[in-house]
Design an enzyme around this catalytic site. Sequence first.
Site, PDB file in Angstrom:
ATOM      1  N   HIS A  27       9.047   1.218   3.386  1.00 46.87           N
ATOM      2  CA  HIS A  27      10.135   1.250   4.368  1.00 46.87           C
ATOM      3  C   HIS A  27      10.989  -0.004   4.158  1.00 46.87           C
ATOM      4  CE1 HIS A  27       7.658  -1.720   6.371  1.00 46.87           C
ATOM      5  NE2 HIS A  27       6.666  -0.852   6.462  1.00 46.87           N
TER       6      HIS A  27
ATOM      7  N   ALA B 219       4.016   4.015   0.921  1.00 42.77           N
ATOM      8  CA  ALA B 219       4.715   4.549   2.102  1.00 42.77           C
ATOM      9  C   ALA B 219       5.769   3.520   2.525  1.00 42.77           C
ATOM     10  CB  ALA B 219       3.731   4.868   3.229  1.00 42.77           C
TER      11      ALA B 219
ATOM     12  N   MET C 295       0.846  -1.201   0.000  1.00 37.48           N
ATOM     13  CA  MET C 295       0.000   0.000   0.000  1.00 37.48           C
ATOM     14  C   MET C 295       0.882   1.253   0.000  1.00 37.48           C
ATOM     15  SD  MET C 295      -3.398  -0.969   2.073  1.00 37.48           S
ATOM     16  CE  MET C 295      -2.738  -0.834   3.718  1.00 37.48           C
TER      17      MET C 295
ATOM     18  N   ARG D 177       2.525   3.073   9.152  1.00 36.13           N
ATOM     19  CA  ARG D 177       1.808   3.899  10.135  1.00 36.13           C
ATOM     20  C   ARG D 177       2.745   4.518  11.177  1.00 36.13           C
ATOM     21  NH1 ARG D 177      -2.063  -0.191   9.120  1.00 36.13           N
ATOM     22  NH2 ARG D 177      -4.108   0.653   8.568  1.00 36.13           N
TER      23      ARG D 177
ATOM     24  N   HIS E 253       9.276  -3.451   3.533  1.00 41.72           N
ATOM     25  CA  HIS E 253       8.829  -3.699   2.153  1.00 41.72           C
ATOM     26  C   HIS E 253      10.036  -4.017   1.254  1.00 41.72           C
ATOM     27  CE1 HIS E 253       5.570  -0.719   3.443  1.00 41.72           C
ATOM     28  NE2 HIS E 253       4.861  -1.775   3.074  1.00 41.72           N
TER      29      HIS E 253
ATOM     30  N   GLY F   4       4.885 -10.234   4.387  1.00 38.98           N
ATOM     31  CA  GLY F   4       5.639 -10.087   5.633  1.00 38.98           C
ATOM     32  C   GLY F   4       4.957 -10.783   6.802  1.00 38.98           C
TER      33      GLY F   4
HETATM   34  P1  AMP Z   1       1.455  -2.932   3.463  1.00 36.48           P
HETATM   35  O1  AMP Z   1       2.024  -1.888   2.547  1.00 36.48           O
HETATM   36  O2  AMP Z   1       1.404  -2.533   4.883  1.00 36.48           O
HETATM   37  O3  AMP Z   1       0.156  -3.505   2.937  1.00 36.48           O
HETATM   38  O4  AMP Z   1       2.495  -4.145   3.428  1.00 36.48           O
HETATM   39  C1  AMP Z   1       2.859  -4.765   2.231  1.00 36.48           C
HETATM   40  C2  AMP Z   1       3.611  -6.028   2.574  1.00 36.48           C
HETATM   41  O5  AMP Z   1       4.771  -5.685   3.332  1.00 36.48           O
HETATM   42  C3  AMP Z   1       2.788  -6.989   3.439  1.00 36.48           C
HETATM   43  O6  AMP Z   1       3.038  -8.324   3.013  1.00 36.48           O
HETATM   44  C4  AMP Z   1       3.342  -6.741   4.812  1.00 36.48           C
HETATM   45  O7  AMP Z   1       3.205  -7.841   5.688  1.00 36.48           O
HETATM   46  C5  AMP Z   1       4.808  -6.476   4.502  1.00 36.48           C
HETATM   47  N1  AMP Z   1       5.445  -5.738   5.597  1.00 36.48           N
HETATM   48  C6  AMP Z   1       4.976  -4.623   6.214  1.00 36.48           C
HETATM   49  N2  AMP Z   1       5.796  -4.277   7.231  1.00 36.48           N
HETATM   50  C7  AMP Z   1       6.795  -5.191   7.263  1.00 36.48           C
HETATM   51  C8  AMP Z   1       7.943  -5.376   8.083  1.00 36.48           C
HETATM   52  N3  AMP Z   1       8.233  -4.572   9.097  1.00 36.48           N
HETATM   53  N4  AMP Z   1       8.760  -6.429   7.819  1.00 36.48           N
HETATM   54  C9  AMP Z   1       8.480  -7.287   6.794  1.00 36.48           C
HETATM   55  N5  AMP Z   1       7.410  -7.160   5.985  1.00 36.48           N
HETATM   56  C10 AMP Z   1       6.579  -6.124   6.214  1.00 36.48           C
END
Ligand code: AMP
Length: 284
Positions: free
Chosen positions: A35, A33, A31, A192, A38, A150
């Site tokens: 870090h 943003a 989504m 977040r 990702h 993740g």
């Molecule tokens: P999101 O952008 O939050 O939807 O996350 C995209 C992907 O990145 C999802 O598979 C999350 O589980 C993974 N992810 C988010 N934060 C972390 C983290 N700290 N370590 C590893 N993977 C992550």
Amino acid sequence: MVIFKKISDLQDYLLKLRATDSRRVGFVPTMGALHAGHISLIGRSKANNDIAVASIFVNPTQFNDRSDFDKYPSSVDMDITMLVEAGCDVLLLPSEQEVYPEGDQKMQSYGFGYLDNILEGAQRPGHFKGVGQVVARLLDIVNPDFVYVGQKDYQQCIVIKNLIGLLRKENEITLMVCPTVREADGLAMSSRNRRLTEPQRAIAGLLYQCLVSIQAKQIDSSFKIVQKECLDLLAEKGFTPEYVSLADAGDLSLLEEYDKSKKMVALVAAKLGDVRLIDNLVIN
Ligand code: AMP
């Protein structure tokens, strides 16, 4: 890196590449943003595939709380720079209209049984319905060989695994669950986190400390006692805890007590101000 805003353009591009050669495609849905968490997924996708595809789409249907959606951080230019540096080959950056051309109501939806009603499912009604919708759509678009997710979103990993089964794609798509990347104080990286104030950020590592204490105290304590200690400590320090739970790491069925015969996972969710944080730790 090639950036596509139109889904059909991405599909044409991947079809052409795959027609000439049997190229393995790795996919990281996000989504934005972005870090280092990702980027670790992109690194694994890049290392193990011929084409590393990422998507950035803030999916409205998985937000049960409208203000959480409205405040979701966005940094597309920075994200693109990070993806290029990580060696990502293709980025899908679609509009809502592209993802849901006939509106999200007409999309097929999937149920995940008790997973819809525990932990994140209980705290965020409809969340996994939205996750299922968007992931099914993205898998259909990209048709990857490997999907990288993740462990930070533990319940989501199990939901996506189940979804791949419901889509009857378990022979085509392999789900790769990757370790949680953390800050120096243990705080799981999350988009977040950038919404935390300085004092909130200073105490946010406590969530991880709770998980570590649940792990350490399994030797000589009751989970019920450790759970209460964690809930009390979080509340005392200014969090609004939602749950501190223990579950079977395989199917996420909830456990009342430590059960050494099982692989267990401890999971926490708490708010700091209006920022909702989650984390988990496999404890044996
Ligand atoms: P999101 O952008 O939050 O939807 O996350 C995209 C992907 O990145 C999802 O598979 C999350 O589980 C993974 N992810 C988010 N934060 C972390 C983290 N700290 N370590 C590893 N993977 C992550």
